[in-house]
Scaffold this active site. Structure first.
Site, PDB file in Angstrom:
ATOM      1  N   ASP A  93       0.818  -1.209   0.000  1.00 17.19           N
ATOM      2  CA  ASP A  93       0.000   0.000   0.000  1.00 17.19           C
ATOM      3  C   ASP A  93       0.855   1.264   0.000  1.00 17.19           C
ATOM      4  O   ASP A  93       2.070   1.206   0.184  1.00 17.19           O
ATOM      5  CB  ASP A  93      -0.963  -0.005   1.208  1.00 17.19           C
ATOM      6  CG  ASP A  93      -0.277  -0.448   2.493  1.00 17.19           C
ATOM      7  OD1 ASP A  93       0.950  -0.331   2.582  1.00 17.19           O
ATOM      8  OD2 ASP A  93      -0.994  -0.903   3.408  1.00 17.19           O
ATOM      9  N   ASN A 145      -7.610  -2.972  14.381  1.00 21.13           N
ATOM     10  CA  ASN A 145      -8.983  -3.261  13.960  1.00 21.13           C
ATOM     11  C   ASN A 145      -9.052  -4.443  12.991  1.00 21.13           C
ATOM     12  O   ASN A 145     -10.088  -4.699  12.392  1.00 21.13           O
ATOM     13  CB  ASN A 145      -9.611  -2.021  13.317  1.00 21.13           C
ATOM     14  CG  ASN A 145      -8.875  -1.563  12.066  1.00 21.13           C
ATOM     15  OD1 ASN A 145      -7.952  -2.222  11.596  1.00 21.13           O
ATOM     16  ND2 ASN A 145      -9.277  -0.432  11.506  1.00 21.13           N
ATOM     17  N   HIS A 183      -7.281  -4.808  10.195  1.00 22.88           N
ATOM     18  CA  HIS A 183      -7.016  -4.565   8.774  1.00 22.88           C
ATOM     19  C   HIS A 183      -5.738  -5.256   8.314  1.00 22.88           C
ATOM     20  O   HIS A 183      -4.798  -5.427   9.083  1.00 22.88           O
ATOM     21  CB  HIS A 183      -7.031  -3.065   8.432  1.00 22.88           C
ATOM     22  CG  HIS A 183      -5.855  -2.269   8.876  1.00 22.88           C
ATOM     23  ND1 HIS A 183      -5.923  -0.916   9.146  1.00 22.88           N
ATOM     24  CD2 HIS A 183      -4.558  -2.600   9.098  1.00 22.88           C
ATOM     25  CE1 HIS A 183      -4.735  -0.481   9.493  1.00 22.88           C
ATOM     26  NE2 HIS A 183      -3.890  -1.465   9.474  1.00 22.88           N
ATOM     27  N   GLU A 188      -9.600  -1.791   5.443  1.00 24.27           N
ATOM     28  CA  GLU A 188     -10.269  -1.528   6.712  1.00 24.27           C
ATOM     29  C   GLU A 188     -11.502  -2.434   6.849  1.00 24.27           C
ATOM     30  O   GLU A 188     -11.983  -2.995   5.857  1.00 24.27           O
ATOM     31  CB  GLU A 188     -10.705  -0.055   6.759  1.00 24.27           C
ATOM     32  CG  GLU A 188      -9.549   0.947   6.639  1.00 24.27           C
ATOM     33  CD  GLU A 188      -8.698   1.078   7.906  1.00 24.27           C
ATOM     34  OE1 GLU A 188      -8.636   0.119   8.717  1.00 24.27           O
ATOM     35  OE2 GLU A 188      -8.065   2.130   8.064  1.00 24.27           O
TER      36      GLU A 188
HETATM   37  P1  PGA Z   1       2.159  -1.529  12.628  1.00 22.37           P
HETATM   38  O1  PGA Z   1       0.989  -1.443  11.599  1.00 22.37           O
HETATM   39  O2  PGA Z   1       3.077  -2.592  12.149  1.00 22.37           O
HETATM   40  O3  PGA Z   1       2.827  -0.168  12.611  1.00 22.37           O
HETATM   41  O4  PGA Z   1       1.536  -1.852  13.954  1.00 22.37           O
HETATM   42  C1  PGA Z   1       0.412  -2.626  11.160  1.00 22.37           C
HETATM   43  C2  PGA Z   1      -0.767  -2.309  10.285  1.00 22.37           C
HETATM   44  O5  PGA Z   1      -1.431  -1.290  10.516  1.00 22.37           O
HETATM   45  O6  PGA Z   1      -1.033  -3.098   9.366  1.00 22.37           O
END
Ligand code: PGA
Length: 246
Positions: free
Chosen positions: A69, A137, A139, A144
């Protein structure tokens, strides 16, 4: 569905274990196509992987990488773009060239066209091994909750929780972009193998969703239950709510 879970002590152990997995995969298949993730979770794994690769002088000239992404509205050289994160964290230390590293372009005039271009790229090259983190959450990528499981690369509006979680990298929370381009759930599931990493109690609920019966778009991570080859490497804190691991 085949989900293999490896529970280790802490973030450091998770990073080392994942680095070993990716190192072995590259050694076994020198022209491997790897899907990559950004964020705090994979950073330690990237550091450990770089060390292993440099220590052994493993050749990387034939590998290709595809990121999940990118924020919309940031140029590639913006310090907060995922392109810059990847360049600084992995591409430059490993001396990977521009034509072997692919990241969606979040700064085009036509985002829909960029999504189609990126999905076609994934289809053309094929991803052998996809690295994933997970949001609090649930994702995966920037998909999302509520994202259809048949989604391919698309534009997504980021949730407030996601923007708050990522605000730590920006000067002020208002600067966090509101939208991103992300591989879709179906794009992610096209990979032959998937490795998901998680560390910390704030990821425990999302990880537990993977081990409950329900497959639901409310928890995008549960889409992985429909994939034949998923390895989950988590620390004890992230494993804390898995039914049998309590
Ligand atoms: P993070 O993010 O590794 O910074 O916790 C993970 C994500 O949001 O997919």
């Amino acid at each position: 569905m085949t989900i293999t879970i490896q529970t280790v002590d802490d973030y450091h152990a998770m990073s080392e274990q994942a680095a070993e997995y990716f190192y072995d995969a590259i050694k076994e298949n020198p022209d491997i196509h790897i899907g990559l993730a950004t964020g705090g979770t994979p950073s330690g794994m990237y550091e450990a992987l770089i060390q292993k690769i440099q220590d052994s002088a493993l050749p990387l000239g034939a590998i290709q990488t595809f990121n999940l992404d990118e924020y919309i509205g940031l140029s590639q050289d913006d310090p907060n773009s995922y392109y810059t994160f990847m360049k600084d964290t992995l591409f430059a230390p490993l001396k990977l060239s521009r034509n072997q590293t692919y990241v969606p372009d979040g700064n085009t005039s036509d985002h829909e066209m960029e999504c189609r271009r990126y999905e076609a790229l994934i289809d053309e090259h094929g991803i052998d091994l996809q690295l994933l983190g997970v949001g609090e959450n649930g994702h995966i990528g920037f998909n999302e909750p509520g994202t259809p499981f048949d989604s391919v690369t698309h534009v997504i509006e980021l949730n407030d929780t996601t923007r708050e979680a990522n605000a730590r990298y920006f000067n002020s929370p208002d600067e966090v972009p509101t939208h991103a381009i992300t591989m879709g759930i179906r794009s992610i599931l096209k990979a032959k193998k998937i490795v998901l990493l998680a560390s910390g109690t704030n990821k425990a609920e999302a990880i537990s969703a993977l081990f409950r019966d329900t497959i639901t778009e409310d928890w995008p991570i549960t889409a992985l239950k429909e994939h034949p080859d998923v390895t989950v490497i988590v620390d004890k804190a992230a494993a804390g709510q898995i039914p049998d691991e309590k």
